[in-house]
Each structure stands twice: as structure tokens, then as C-alpha cells.
Design a protein around this motif. Structure first.
Motif, PDB file in Angstrom:
ATOM      1  N   GLN A 413       0.859  -1.183   0.000  1.00 36.94           N
ATOM      2  CA  GLN A 413       0.000   0.000   0.000  1.00 36.94           C
ATOM      3  C   GLN A 413       0.895   1.232   0.000  1.00 36.94           C
ATOM      4  OE1 GLN A 413      -3.538  -0.012   0.114  1.00 36.94           O
ATOM      5  NE2 GLN A 413      -3.244   2.113  -0.393  1.00 36.94           N
ATOM      6  N   ASN A 414       0.595   2.203  -0.842  1.00 35.64           N
ATOM      7  CA  ASN A 414       1.364   3.447  -0.885  1.00 35.64           C
ATOM      8  C   ASN A 414       0.690   4.509  -0.034  1.00 35.64           C
ATOM      9  OD1 ASN A 414       3.116   2.278  -2.667  1.00 35.64           O
ATOM     10  ND2 ASN A 414       2.169   3.155  -4.483  1.00 35.64           N
ATOM     11  N   PHE A 415       1.490   5.355   0.563  1.00 34.25           N
ATOM     12  CA  PHE A 415       0.950   6.508   1.281  1.00 34.25           C
ATOM     13  C   PHE A 415       1.991   7.617   1.276  1.00 34.25           C
ATOM     14  CE2 PHE A 415       3.340   6.361   5.254  1.00 34.25           C
ATOM     15  CZ  PHE A 415       3.853   5.071   5.246  1.00 34.25           C
ATOM     16  N   THR A 416       1.531   8.836   1.526  1.00 31.27           N
ATOM     17  CA  THR A 416       2.416  10.004   1.520  1.00 31.27           C
ATOM     18  C   THR A 416       2.267  10.737   2.846  1.00 31.27           C
ATOM     19  OG1 THR A 416       2.122  10.215  -0.861  1.00 31.27           O
ATOM     20  CG2 THR A 416       3.019  12.132   0.290  1.00 31.27           C
ATOM     21  N   THR A 417       3.379  11.074   3.460  1.00 29.70           N
ATOM     22  CA  THR A 417       3.348  11.787   4.731  1.00 29.70           C
ATOM     23  C   THR A 417       2.969  13.248   4.490  1.00 29.70           C
ATOM     24  OG1 THR A 417       5.704  12.103   4.493  1.00 29.70           O
ATOM     25  CG2 THR A 417       5.004  10.321   5.931  1.00 29.70           C
ATOM     26  N   ALA A 418       2.546  13.916   5.580  1.00 27.66           N
ATOM     27  CA  ALA A 418       2.109  15.310   5.477  1.00 27.66           C
ATOM     28  C   ALA A 418       3.311  16.233   5.315  1.00 27.66           C
ATOM     29  CB  ALA A 418       1.325  15.686   6.732  1.00 27.66           C
ATOM     30  N   GLU A 419       3.059  17.472   4.891  1.00 24.71           N
ATOM     31  CA  GLU A 419       4.142  18.435   4.675  1.00 24.71           C
ATOM     32  C   GLU A 419       4.632  19.028   5.993  1.00 24.71           C
ATOM     33  OE1 GLU A 419       3.309  21.452   1.868  1.00 24.71           O
ATOM     34  OE2 GLU A 419       2.947  20.068   0.210  1.00 24.71           O
ATOM     35  N   ALA A 420       5.865  19.565   5.963  1.00 22.27           N
ATOM     36  CA  ALA A 420       6.431  20.320   7.085  1.00 22.27           C
ATOM     37  C   ALA A 420       7.237  21.463   6.490  1.00 22.27           C
ATOM     38  CB  ALA A 420       7.325  19.423   7.937  1.00 22.27           C
ATOM     39  N   ALA A 421       7.614  22.417   7.340  1.00 26.15           N
ATOM     40  CA  ALA A 421       8.376  23.566   6.839  1.00 26.15           C
ATOM     41  C   ALA A 421       9.731  23.095   6.313  1.00 26.15           C
ATOM     42  CB  ALA A 421       8.580  24.587   7.942  1.00 26.15           C
ATOM     43  N   PRO A 422      10.271  23.767   5.285  1.00 26.01           N
ATOM     44  CA  PRO A 422      11.572  23.357   4.757  1.00 26.01           C
ATOM     45  C   PRO A 422      12.629  23.379   5.856  1.00 26.01           C
ATOM     46  CG  PRO A 422      10.544  24.932   3.297  1.00 26.01           C
ATOM     47  CD  PRO A 422       9.704  24.889   4.516  1.00 26.01           C
ATOM     48  N   LYS A 446      19.585  28.023  -5.342  1.00 25.60           N
ATOM     49  CA  LYS A 446      19.379  26.682  -5.882  1.00 25.60           C
ATOM     50  C   LYS A 446      18.128  26.093  -5.248  1.00 25.60           C
ATOM     51  CE  LYS A 446      24.298  25.874  -6.521  1.00 25.60           C
ATOM     52  NZ  LYS A 446      25.501  25.237  -5.996  1.00 25.60           N
ATOM     53  N   PRO A 447      17.357  25.343  -6.039  1.00 23.83           N
ATOM     54  CA  PRO A 447      16.168  24.707  -5.457  1.00 23.83           C
ATOM     55  C   PRO A 447      16.587  23.767  -4.329  1.00 23.83           C
ATOM     56  CG  PRO A 447      16.189  24.473  -7.832  1.00 23.83           C
ATOM     57  CD  PRO A 447      17.516  25.009  -7.454  1.00 23.83           C
ATOM     58  N   LEU A 448      15.799  23.754  -3.306  1.00 29.41           N
ATOM     59  CA  LEU A 448      16.108  22.845  -2.197  1.00 29.41           C
ATOM     60  C   LEU A 448      15.917  21.412  -2.657  1.00 29.41           C
ATOM     61  CD1 LEU A 448      14.348  24.658   0.762  1.00 29.41           C
ATOM     62  CD2 LEU A 448      16.794  24.350   0.443  1.00 29.41           C
ATOM     63  N   SER A 449      16.712  20.544  -2.092  1.00 28.04           N
ATOM     64  CA  SER A 449      16.558  19.130  -2.449  1.00 28.04           C
ATOM     65  C   SER A 449      15.262  18.602  -1.844  1.00 28.04           C
ATOM     66  CB  SER A 449      17.747  18.334  -1.926  1.00 28.04           C
ATOM     67  OG  SER A 449      17.705  18.305  -0.519  1.00 28.04           O
ATOM     68  N   LYS A 450      14.819  17.510  -2.428  1.00 30.81           N
ATOM     69  CA  LYS A 450      13.546  16.914  -1.994  1.00 30.81           C
ATOM     70  C   LYS A 450      13.583  16.585  -0.507  1.00 30.81           C
ATOM     71  CE  LYS A 450       9.580  14.864  -3.051  1.00 30.81           C
ATOM     72  NZ  LYS A 450       9.109  14.804  -1.682  1.00 30.81           N
ATOM     73  N   VAL A 451      14.763  16.293  -0.040  1.00 28.68           N
ATOM     74  CA  VAL A 451      14.894  15.920   1.375  1.00 28.68           C
ATOM     75  C   VAL A 451      14.580  17.119   2.264  1.00 28.68           C
ATOM     76  CG1 VAL A 451      16.516  15.015   3.081  1.00 28.68           C
ATOM     77  CG2 VAL A 451      16.633  14.256   0.712  1.00 28.68           C
ATOM     78  N   HIS A 452      14.854  18.320   1.764  1.00 29.50           N
ATOM     79  CA  HIS A 452      14.724  19.489   2.622  1.00 29.50           C
ATOM     80  C   HIS A 452      13.482  20.331   2.353  1.00 29.50           C
ATOM     81  CE1 HIS A 452      19.245  18.843   2.622  1.00 29.50           C
ATOM     82  NE2 HIS A 452      18.851  18.577   3.854  1.00 29.50           N
ATOM     83  N   THR A 453      12.841  20.126   1.223  1.00 29.69           N
ATOM     84  CA  THR A 453      11.680  20.977   0.929  1.00 29.69           C
ATOM     85  C   THR A 453      10.514  20.644   1.848  1.00 29.69           C
ATOM     86  OG1 THR A 453      11.029  19.423  -0.758  1.00 29.69           O
ATOM     87  CG2 THR A 453      12.229  21.365  -1.492  1.00 29.69           C
ATOM     88  N   HIS A 454      10.317  19.376   2.140  1.00 33.47           N
ATOM     89  CA  HIS A 454       9.233  18.922   3.029  1.00 33.47           C
ATOM     90  C   HIS A 454       7.880  19.394   2.529  1.00 33.47           C
ATOM     91  CE1 HIS A 454      12.192  18.494   6.639  1.00 33.47           C
ATOM     92  NE2 HIS A 454      12.451  17.700   5.631  1.00 33.47           N
ATOM     93  N   GLY A 455       7.745  19.521   1.282  1.00 35.01           N
ATOM     94  CA  GLY A 455       6.492  19.972   0.694  1.00 35.01           C
ATOM     95  C   GLY A 455       6.802  20.760  -0.557  1.00 35.01           C
ATOM     96  N   LYS A 456       5.785  21.198  -1.225  1.00 37.64           N
ATOM     97  CA  LYS A 456       6.007  21.946  -2.459  1.00 37.64           C
ATOM     98  C   LYS A 456       6.359  23.391  -2.109  1.00 37.64           C
ATOM     99  CE  LYS A 456       3.919  23.173  -6.820  1.00 37.64           C
ATOM    100  NZ  LYS A 456       2.677  23.284  -7.578  1.00 37.64           N
TER     101      LYS A 456
END
Lengths: 973, 219
Positions: A413-422, A446-456
Motif C-alpha cells: 500500500q502506498n501513502f504520503t506523509t504530510a508536509e512540514a516547513a523546509p 538553488k532549489p532545495l533538495s527533496k529531502v529538505h523541501t518537506h512539501g512543495k
């Protein structure tokens, strides 16, 4: 002794019934012989089936007996097989025995006979064979039809690799019959006059429709099909398991398909319970677990086909072979930014036994967490330490807890965690340009890496803080995905803070400081060489308090817009390797190394420039030859840009080709070009030298040259040579002499042209001017200095001649002429001046003729036609011309009179040229006294005067003796 | 006339091959005559001609597929068994001159009988192949034989319809009796060859004859 034995046996046989009776075994006396022997043919199996009985046995008699059987072929005497068959015989038992013939039975008549002997331990030896039975005939040919040719055996099943004997029967005894196995000619053995046999060895499987053996004589081919079966394989990987402790499933690999019509059968046999089941599938069999709590099972799997039987065994413990069914209903519950609870269910197994379930958490396809949970019905587990706004996959599988054997199938089963501040500040750098002394700052991040964006990331906040004016604060919001913005500042110091925002909140701020003044840009540029890993570079720190270093560069070539790149380095770093996938060989990259101060201010430390890999120049300069002389010319390529080449230009090669065999000039060396031609080569090792003087050349010679730059990787492409022909040695002399001469001639000619009038006047005037005559000077100088030209005052004008020419041209009126008032000031009249003694006041008998009235304007206007003479027109009049006024009056009166006397068109004024003699001027004029040129004459040249000046000014102190006034509207002929 | 037409339909419905797929194919072969308005004789002839042409094109492939699956000698180049014939098959012995001299009605009658017979012989060939290889994994042979069988039957029906519209008597559709020469697998293979060979002969003959008939009725 032998006799004794025979007697004993006879005795025993004779009394055997008695003994049998006594022992309840035998009741009838011997002899025991096989009787009622019958032979039948099984064509499908190629078997002779024998059936017989043994008489003379008592009802309860049971004896072990052996039967000797003989089989003959074609003739009874040709015994081909003899064998024994042992069995226990009872009374009236019909005995059966089969013999499989190698040769198809249809191809030969067979004869069978047998005899018997008691082979019972109760009967003492020696034992005797009974008599042979009569020969029984087995003739399958009786059932054949009347075809000329028969082939046997029909549709025989054969195992691959075995041998088969075939035969044919030719009814009409053909001897030209050929037989083939498929397409291979086969040779056989003649068994009889009409029968041939063929031994086919090692038969192979060709196709499922069988292998053809056929014979062909003169007619239709006749044949048989041998159905070849592949050898039945032993089942492999035989194993059993249960999913619910209620049903066992055994599986195996049956191996290759035998390819035969007859499929092999599979039977499962359990030795403890002595039960068996015929399997419905080739590779699987189900077995129902009984309720008697049997744990151990000893299974035997038997595979069987027409030719052979194969079996495999397995001892199986039911508890050790539990393979649970996959769990179900796996769902995430209470998903936050870092946690999620997973729930699932399992199928109950046995008596609600526990299952061991394994929960795996996968991120980007890799297992990052794994947990084992014991579950009876419902499973639940809290997954923690998750990354915000990240898609995960959770999957579960279960195994029997009491004894692990095999995991169940997985469910996921796939799921996505909620967002948090970068979680990290964006990496920010700046580019400062000073426009009119004010810094224009372009901020890049530079765009933040996916690890650090914690959301769009939704937008970036740029806060510009003026350090000199604390109250001044500017905030910009730049929507994502922009990665730069421009800010214009004044000459203060600034700190700029950049934060990235998602739907939850901002990231930590990234700060850069900007000075309001340009820094020191005069830093020496060093060269670096690229390697496979990138550009290694190092620098010397300037300050001990540096908080870090930044290396910036542009990813693209210099001629493209700069894609600014930078790399942040720690304060203790004094060197790095700059690598980028965008780096290309042959492109010059410029690096700037900044030191970041504690106040986040960047100071330029060093500049580096280099190539990842230097390449040979891609093109050659456009070389212009000039200053061509007979011995030299100059090559120039000043437009060639050395900065934008594919490597550091180290210099230039100048190639020169001249006449074959000619020696190279000084400084040149001979070289061989790729096309094997030989030429001279000069090396310029100064990349800034972009001219070259080719000296010591031969005049009137053709030289070919070619200039190419070179880098460390080589020289530029080999282009075409350009030709230059040196001029001959004297051409410059000619140029130096002939050209000035031509110039001088031209000047003279132009001067002559311009001064032609003057020259004419000077040298050969139309009307000689005595004053200007050179003769005068000669006279003056040689003879009498007092001799002079007669003055006009000495002249006495004579008269004006009015010529009436009735037959002359008539004056016509066109009606489109100017009014006489317009030309009042230039009243023209042509007068013949005749000398009058009366008014003569001159000193001598001279005639002075002076004509001031030649009106250039009139001439220029071109009034060449006839024109009317109006009443206002001046009249010609003869009279004393002592003064201009008088003259005019006289003229006027004369003119009017003449008009009155002479009809218009018949009277005209005639001008008598000063050069012409009065007699020759007009023969019709009355004879007058002509002037005496021999005495004294004066001529004043006709002059062109302006219209306004046409009438002589009265005040002029001129000694006019006669005046001719010309109306511009009139013309004379 | 109407009785004959009904007989033709009965032949279709009483077919002994009731697999759904062949039935679908058969319905495709059947023109919409029985359901809609009657079509002209010329159009019937054209349809029959087109079907025969289609059969002629497929016959070569059928024979090649068949012999390839039977092995040597059947698959040998140039293999032929002219001496072998099945008495139950339509005759191929009639000389061309005699055939050419027959009336159209006789042509139609003989051809209709021939293809009705072939439809049954081809069914026999299908069964023979099933006997030789019950696992049915040489299905391409069975598929092509089955297709040929249905087309032969369809052509027989079309020819009967033409005869019906022309007012010609339709010969009775006799069931196939015992076919000789087939007690062994080898004989069954031979029998299939002979059936396909003669089927090919009659298909060529039908194309020629129907082509002439079509030309005659399209004038």
C-alpha cells in the motif's frame, strides 16, 4: 544309482495322488501336460497371447510348475525363441502368457508349443518334462486384404532412443521396393520370399504426428507411422505445503512433454495412511488433511506412461510446511509528517494459530524499515521517523509463527506523509553589477533538495535590509519555481535574507551581504588545467576570519548567456575540484574565487581560467596580405580573437610555399603537410603577435601562404593556401615616375584650359590691344621711349552709319517680348561711326572706336529672333557725338526718322566691326572717308557688361568718340 | 423450388460441427438472402465466384501446411500420389472437353455436389488429424482444414441457391458413407492429401466455370 532315481521318481509320481490326498494337496495322478493351448495375436502390442490349461490336477491341488515355451517363425522347425514360464497352477486354471515379438507378427507365421514340469519343492528331484504340445500356428496374414504391399507395424508407440523392427509383405514379389524412414533410404533383411524386415535403431522424436516409415514399389507408397515418445522424466522438485492446515498441495516439475498421444499419469500415494489419489494435473496434486491429527506424511509420486514408471518420495511434516495465504486490507491510518500507523488483517490458520508478519517500509524502491509483528487476526504497527511530504510504500507478508517455512505473498500500500516547513536554507549567491555607480544585484538560489523541501515550495521571500538605514527594509516575494531575482540598491551596505516557503512555513534564512561600492576587481588571472574530474583549483586565504569561500563560474561558453553556477566551501578549505556535467572540452571557463567575511560579504580572491580539455583551434584567422613589394609582404590577422578559441592560443604557424626546391627563408623550417607536400613553416610563439612580415622574397614570384594558430592540443585545420605574386623590381620605379608625370601633365592641361582665355588674350587676341602688345615694350625699349599708344582722347569719332537694307531681314513682332521700359537702361543701337571734322576735338587725325555697349546679357538671353521696334525704341540718328547725351539724342532721332521713312522690316541697324573696313563692311553704304589706320587708330575691345551698366555712366571720364547702345530686344544680322 | 431451398437450409442447420467459432464463420459466408430481399442471379453468381476465388487462393497454403505437418514423404518436394484416389470423392477423371461440353445446369449440379462432398471429406480430414495427434497442438492444420470445410459448404449452398433461382433441380445432399483407405495413421495422412488435392482441382474448376457463368449473366 540313476536307475534308482528314476524308479524313485516314478514311484513318487505314481503315489503322488495318494500323498496329496493325505496332505490335502494332490488328488489326481500324473501325467501333467499343458492342454488346450491356443495362440492369438495382439497386433497393437505385437504380442502372441498364449492360453492353456493343465489337466490332471486335483480340486485342491496347487503345484508350482514351469512351462518351457518354443516359438518358431515361418516354419515350425525354425525355432526363434525358447523360454520358461513358472507359475503356481491350480485345478482347471486357465493360464495366460504373452510374448512380445520384435518382428511385427503380421509379417510371419508363428508356431508355438510348450511342455511342463513340476517345480514344486514338495516333489523330490529329479523331475521330468512332459511331452511337447503340438505346434500351434499364429497367422496374422490371413486377415490381410489383397493389396500388393503391406507395411507393419501400424501406429506403433515407440520410446525415443529405442530400436524398432519394421517389415513389409509384397504380395506380387516385387524386388524393386525401396523403404524410407522419413526421407532416409533404409536397407533391410529378406526373411522370406515376400517379406523384408528393417531394423530401425535409435528412433528419434520428430513431430507429434509421428515418424513415417514407408515403402514404395511401382504403385502407391505404403507405410506406417511410428509414434515416438520422449523418455518420461522423473518428477523434479517434488514438495508439499499447506496454506491452511486443511489441504495439502504437492507440486513438482514434470519435465519435458513426452510428445506422445498417451499422456503420462501421476499418482500420489501416502504410505502411513495407505491412501492414494490420481492427480488431475501434470504438476500438482491436492491432498485433503484428515482430522486425525496426522502430522507426518510419506508421499510417493508415481509418474507412468506406456513405456516406463518413475517415482519420487518425500517425508513431509504438516507443521513444517505451512505457507500462509497473503494478508489483506493493508491501510495507513493517522498519517502525519513523520508518523503513520499501518493496519492489516490475516486469514486464520488452523486453530487460530499466530502468524509472524513482516511489515516493510520502502522509500524510492528501497527497504528503509522492517518490523516483525505477531498477528492472530488484525495487525497494526506505528511507523515513525518518516520524512515529511514523502511517498512511501508499506508491504506486509506473514509466515507461520510456530515453524517458519515460507513467507506468504506480499501485499502493499502506498501513502504520503504530510508536509512540514523546509528544513534547510536555500543556497544563495549573487551577481553584482554597478550601473551608474549603483549596485544592481541579481540573487540566485538553488532549489532545495527533496529531502529538505518537506512539501512543495510555493515562493521565496527576499528581505533586503539596509545596514546604514536600519529603518529601511524591503521584502520581495518571488513565486516558485523562479530561482533568481534582481534588486537595485544604492551605495549603502546591505544584507539580503532569502527564505523558501511551502504551505507549512518558511525555511531558515540564507544571508548575503552587499557593499555599496565595487570591490577590488584587479586580481590577476591564473590558468588552470581541467582533468577528467573537473577543474582542480586552490587559493591562498587572505583573511583569517573567513567564514567560507565561494567559487563561481558560468556553465556555458563565453558567447552564450551566463548560467551562473557557484560552489560553497568551508572556511578551512583552500582548494576544490569544480565539476559539472555541462563542462565541455574546448570551452574556456572562467572561475572567480570569493572569500566570505564574517559579515557575509564576498571579496574576490582569485580568478582562474582554463579548459576542461584544450582542443586544437577550430578555425583559422582571416589573413590579409598587404604592403606587397617585390621582396616582401605583410600578413595581418588582427581580427582573430584569441580569447574565444578552443584552447589557449600559444602562437601561430605561418606556412609558406614557393617554387619547388627553393630553400626556406631564414627562421622557417621545412615541413611536410598532410598531403605530403613540402613547405616552409615559421613559428610565432607570441599569441599576441598578429602580423608577420614575409621578407627576402623574389620579385615576380608566386608565393602561397597559410596561417594557423596552435594550442597545446595542436594547430588549426589545414585550410587552402592563399596566393600572392610579388611584383617585378621596377614597377615601383615606374609608379614613382610615371604617376607624377601624368599628374603634372594633367595639372598643366587643366591650367591651360582654365587660362586659355588669358593665354589667348596674351598670345593671339582676336582684337589686338596695342597696350597689351609686346611689341610696344620692344619699341619702347629699343627705339623711342616716348613713343606711346594714342589715347582715346585723341580720337574723333566720325559717324554712325545706318544701313538700310530693304532686301534684308524683316523685323517681326512676336508680341511676347519684354516691354521697352524694362530695357531702358540698355538702349541698344548700332551705329556706324563716321569721322566728322566738325566735332573733332582730338589732338590728331585719329579715329577712335570704342564700343562699350556689347551687351552680354542680351546675348545670353538669346534674343536672336526678330523683334518689333516700338515707338519707345531708341532711334538711330547721325549727329555729332560730342557727349554721350548728344550721342544718344542723335541716335534716337535718327532712329525715329529712319523708322518713319523706312517701313518696318526694311530698315536695320548695321554694326560694322571694328576690324572690318568701311568699304568691306557694307558696300551699299555711302562712300565716306574711311579712317586712316595708318595714321592713328585706336580700338577698344568689346566688353561684356552687365545690364545695369550697359549705358555708360555719364560721369565716367572716358573719351568715348562713339557709342553703340543695343537694346536686348533687338538683334542684328 | 422452395422445398429445395429449405433443404439447403436444413443442411446448414444439421451440420455435425457445432462449434461456435465455425458457426460465426459460416454466418459470414452465408449471404443475407435468407433474411432479406432476394438478390439477383447475377449477384448470386458473383458471390459464388468471389468465394471460389477466395478458396482457390487459400488452397495452396492449406496443402503446404498440411504436408509440412505430416512429414516425409508428404512434405517432400514434388510429392504426389496420382494413383491414389478415394472413390467417395468427386471424380476428377472427366476430360476437359466433356466437361466443357456440358450445360450450365449440369455444371452447376456437379459442382454443387462436389463441394457438398468436399465439405464432408474435409471434416473427415479434420477428424483424422485429431486421431493422429489428439493433443491438438498442430492447430494451424486443423484451423485451415476447418476453414476450407466451411467454405466448401458455403459454396455448395451458394450454388444450390443459384440453381434454385434458375429453376434447376437440386441434387439430394447425401451423407458421407464409409470412406475407404484410412485404417492406419499413414493411410489417414494419405487420405488427407488426396482430399486436399482433389479439393484444389475442383476449386480451380469452379473458379473457371463460375467466372464464365458470371460473365454470361452480367451481360
Amino acid at each position: 544309482m540313476a536307475l534308482f532315481a528314476v524308479l524313485q521318481t516314478t514311484f513318487l509320481l505314481a503315489f503322488l495322488p495318494l500323498r496329496t490326498y493325505q496332505s490335502e494337496v494332490l488328488s489326481e495322478p500324473l501325467p501333467l501336460t499343458p492342454e488346450s493351448l491356443s495362440v492369438s495375436i495382439n497386433s497393437a502390442k505385437q504380442c502372441l497371447h498364449l492360453q492353456w490349461t493343465v489337466h490332471n490336477l486335483d480340486y485342491h491341488q496347487e503345484l508350482k510348475m514351469v512351462f518351457e515355451i518354443q516359438i518358431s517363425r515361418f516354419k515350425a522347425s525354425d525355432v526363434i525363441w525358447t523360454g520358461n514360464y513358472s507359475t503356481t497352477v491350480t485345478q482347471n486354471q486357465v493360464l495366460h502368457w504373452s510374448w512380445e515379438s520384435e518382428l511385427p507378427l503380421e509379417c510371419a507365421i508363428h508356431f508355438v508349443r510348450m511342455r511342463t514340469m513340476v517345480d514344486d519343492a514338495r516333489i523330490p528331484v529329479p523331475r521330468f518334462w512332459s511331452n511337447w504340445s503340438s505346434w500351434e500356428k499364429a497367422d496374422a496374414q490371413n486377415s490381410l486384404g489383397d493389396h500388393p504391399l503391406y507395411v507393419f507395424p501400424k501406429d506403433k508407440l515407440v520410446e525415443e532412443g529405442s530400436d524398432v523392427t519394421t517389415c513389409y509383405i509384397s504380395r506380387n514379389h516385387q524386388d524393386n521396393i525401396s523403404c524410407y524412414l522419413e526421407d532416409v533410404l533404409t536397407f533391410g533383411k529378406q526373411l522370406d520370399q515376400s517379406v523384408w524386415a528393417f531394423k530401425l535403431k535409435n528412433i528419434s522424436f520428430l513431430r507429434k504426428t509421428g515418424t513415417n516409415f514407408y515403402c514404395q514399389g511401382q504403385g502407391v507408397p505404403e507405410g506406417v507411422v511410428l509414434f515416438v515418445s520422449k523418455v518420461l522424466e522423473e518428477p523434479k522438485n517434488f514438495s508439499c505445503e499447506t496454506r491452511d492446515l486443511k489441504t495439502l498441495t504437492c507440486t513438482w516439475d514434470p519435465g519435458d512433454d513426452t510428445g506422445l498421444i498417451q499422456l503420462p499419469s501421476y499418482t500420489l500415494f501416502e504410505s502411513f495412511s495407505r491412501k492414494k489419489t490420481l492427480c488431475k494435473h501434470r504438476n500438482r496434486c491436492d491432498w485433503q488433511v484428515t482430522q486425525d491429527s496426522q502430522e507426518m506424511y510419506n508421499f510417493t509420486l508415481v509418474a507412468e506412461n506406456y513405456f516406463r514408471k518413475r517415482s519420487v518420495c518425500i517425508l513431509f511434516n504438516l507443521i513444517h510446511g505451512v505457507h500462509p495465504v497473503a494478508p489483506y486490507n493493508l491501510f495507513p491510518k493517522n498519517v502525519s509528517a513523520t508518523n503513520a500507523t499501518m493496519t492489516w488483517k490475516v486469514h486464520s490458520i488452523g486453530n487460530n494459530s499466530a502468524l509472524l508478519c513482516q511489515l516493510q517500509l520502502l522509500g524510492e524502491g528501497k527497504v528503509i524499515q522492517q518490523h516483525n509483528i505477531s498477528v492472530r487476526v488484525n495487525g497494526e504497527y506505528l511507523l515513525s521517523e518518516l520524512e515529511p511530504d514523502t511517498e512511501y510504500m508499506a508491504r506486509v507478508r506473514c509466515a507461520y509463527a510456530d515453524h517458519f517455512w515460507k513467507w506468504s505473498e506480499l501485499i502493499s500500500q502506498n501513502f504520503t506523509t504530510a508536509e512540514a516547513a523546509p528544513s534547510e536554507a536555500p543556497d544563495v549567491w549573487r551577481d553584482v553589477m554597478f550601473v551608474s555607480g549603483y549596485p544592481m544585484v541579481t540573487l540566485f538560489w538553488k532549489p532545495l533538495s527533496k529531502v529538505h523541501t518537506h512539501g512543495k515550495i510555493l515562493f521565496y521571500n527576499v528581505v533586503v535590509e539596509n545596514l546604514d538605514e536600519p529603518s529601511s527594509l524591503e521584502v520581495l516575494s518571488v513565486p516558485a519555481p523562479a530561482n533568481s531575482t534582481k534588486v537595485t540598491l544604492n551605495q549603502s551596505s546591505y544584507q539580503i535574507h532569502v527564505t523558501a516557503h511551502n504551505s507549512v512555513g518558511p525555511s531558515p534564512a540564507s544571508t548575503v551581504a552587499i557593499s555599496g561600492h565595487p570591490g577590488n576587481e584587479n586580481v590577476e588571472e591564473g590558468r588552470i588545467n581541467g582533468t577528467e574530474d573537473g577543474f582542480p583549483m586552490s587559493w591562498k586565504p587572505q583573511s583569517r576570519n573567513a567564514t567560507g569561500y565561494v567559487v563561481e563560474w558560468c556553465d556555458g561558453p563565453q558567447n552564450l548567456p551566463c548560467v551562473l553556477q557557484w560552489k560553497n566551501l568551508g572556511p578551512t578549505t583552500t582548494g576544490t575540484v569544480i565539476s559539472s556535467g555541462a563542462f565541455r572540452p574546448g570551452v574556456r571557463y572562467n572561475f572567480r574565487i570569493y572569500e566570505i567575511s564574517t559579515k557575509r560579504m564576498a571579496h574576490l580572491l582569485e580568478k582562474k581560467t582554463g579548459y576542461l580539455e584544450e582542443l586544437a583551434p577550430s578555425y583559422n584567422p582571416q589573413v590579409v596580405p598587404n604592403n606587397l613589394t617585390s621582396h616582401s609582404f605583410t600578413l595581418s590577422w588582427k581580427d582573430y580573437p584569441t580569447e574565444s578559441q578552443t584552447g589557449f592560443i600559444q602562437g601561430y604557424y605561418v606556412y609558406l610555399k614557393s617554387k619547388a626546391g627553393e630553400k626556406c627563408h631564414r627562421g622557417f623550417e621545412k615541413t611536410v603537410l598532410p598531403d605530403n607536400s613540402v613547405c616552409c613553416k615559421y613559428t610565432i610563439d607570441n599569441p599576441d603577435q598578429k602580423t608577420f612580415v614575409m621578407k627576402d622574397l623574389q620579385p615576380e614570384s608566386v608565393y602561397e601562404f597559410f596561417v594557423t594558430p596552435y594550442t597545446s592540443a595542436g594547430e588549426g585545420p589545414m585550410d587552402d593556401f592563399r596566393k600572392v605574386t610579388t611584383p617585378d623590381e621596377y614597377s615601383h620605379i615606374l609608379i614613382h615616375i610615371i604617376l607624377p608625370m601624368i599628374f603634372c601633365v594633367l595639372v598643366i592641361m587643366i591650367a591651360c584650359y582654365l587660362k586659355s582665355q588669358w593665354l589667348k588674350d596674351k598670345c593671339y587676341p582676336d582684337i589686338p590691344d596695342p597696350y597689351k602688345s609686346s611689341v610696344l615694350s620692344l619699341i619702347k625699349s629699343k627705339e623711342n621711349p616716348h613713343i606711346t599708344i594714342m589715347n582715346v582722347n585723341d580720337c574723333v569719332p566720325d559717324a554712325i552709319e545706318v544701313v538700310n537694307k530693304p532686301e534684308g531681314s524683316k523685323i517681326q513682332f512676336t508680341g511676347t517680348r519684354k516691354s521697352p521700359t524694362e530695357t531702358k537702361g540698355t538702349k541698344p543701337a548700332y551705329l556706324d561711326l563716321l569721322p566728322t571734322e566738325k566735332n573733332y576735338s582730338g589732338p590728331g587725325p585719329c579715329i577712335c572706336f570704342e564700343n562699350f555697349t556689347y551687351n552680354q546679357a542680351a546675348s545670353d538671353l538669346g534674343y536672336c529672333g526678330h523683334f518689333p521696334v516700338t515707338s519707345q525704341a531708341p532711334h538711330c540718328q547721325l549727329g555729332p557725338l560730342t557727349s554721350p547725351e548728344n550721342l544718344l539724342k542723335t541716335l534716337e532721332q535718327n532712329y525715329m526718322n529712319s523708322l518713319g521713312e523706312i517701313p518696318a522690316g526694311e530698315a536695320n541697324l548695321n554694326y560694322v566691326s571694328q576690324l572690318a573696313s568701311p568699304t568691306s563692311g557694307d558696300k551699299e553704304s555711302p562712300p565716306t572717308n574711311p579712317p586712316e589706320p595708318a595714321l592713328c587708330s585706336e580700338y577698344k575691345m568689346q566688353m561684356a557688361i552687365p545690364l545695369g551698366l550697359a549705358s555708360p555712366p555719364p560721369s565716367e571720364n572716358s573719351s568715348l568718340s562713339s557709342t553703340t547702345l543695343l537694346d536686348p530686344g533687338e538683334h542684328y544680322h | 423450388m422452395s422445398e429445395s431451398a429449405g433443404e439447403v437450409r436444413d443442411l446448414v442447420l444439421t451440420s455435425d460441427f457445432f462449434l461456435p467459432a465455425p458457426f460465426c464463420l459460416l454466418t459470414l459466408l452465408l449471404p443475407p438472402l435468407s433474411l432479406g430481399a432476394p438478390i439477383s442471379t447475377a449477384e448470386s453468381i458473383t458471390q459464388a465466384y468471389n468465394l471460389a476465388l477466395n478458396m482457390q487462393l487459400q488452397t495452396s497454403a492449406l496443402l503446404q501446411t498440411y504436408v509440412k505437418h505430416q512429414g516425409s514423404p508428404f512434405s517432400d518436394p514434388g510429392f504426389s500420389i496420382p494413383e491414389l484416389s478415394l472413390i467417395t470423392l468427386p471424380s476428377t477423371d472427366m476430360p476437359f472437353e466433356i466437361w466443357h461440353g456440358l450445360e450450365d445446369g449440369e455444371h452447376l449440379s456437379l459442382t454443387q455436389q462436389a463441394f457438398w462432398s468436399f465439405s464432408q471429406h474435409l471434416l473427415l480430414a479434420v477428424r483424422d488429424q485429431n486421431d493422429i495427434n489428439p493433443l491438438n497442438d498442430n492447430s494451424i492444420v486443423l484451423d485451415q482444414l476447418e476453414e476450407a470445410r466451411l467454405k466448401a459448404k458455403g459454396l455448395a449452398i451458394k450454388l444450390a441457391r443459384i440453381m434454385n433461382t434458375l429453376g434447376l433441380p437440386i441434387p439430394p445432399a447425401n451423407p458421407l458413407g464409409t470412406v475407404p483407405f484410412g485404417d492406419s495413421a499413414f493411410h489417414k495422412k494419405c487420405r488427407g492429401c488426396v482430399i486436399i488435392r482433389d479439393y484444389s482441382f475442383w476449386t480451380d474448376r469452379a473458379v473457371t466455370f463460375l467466372g464464365e457463368l458470371k460473365a454470361k449473366y452480367s451481360e
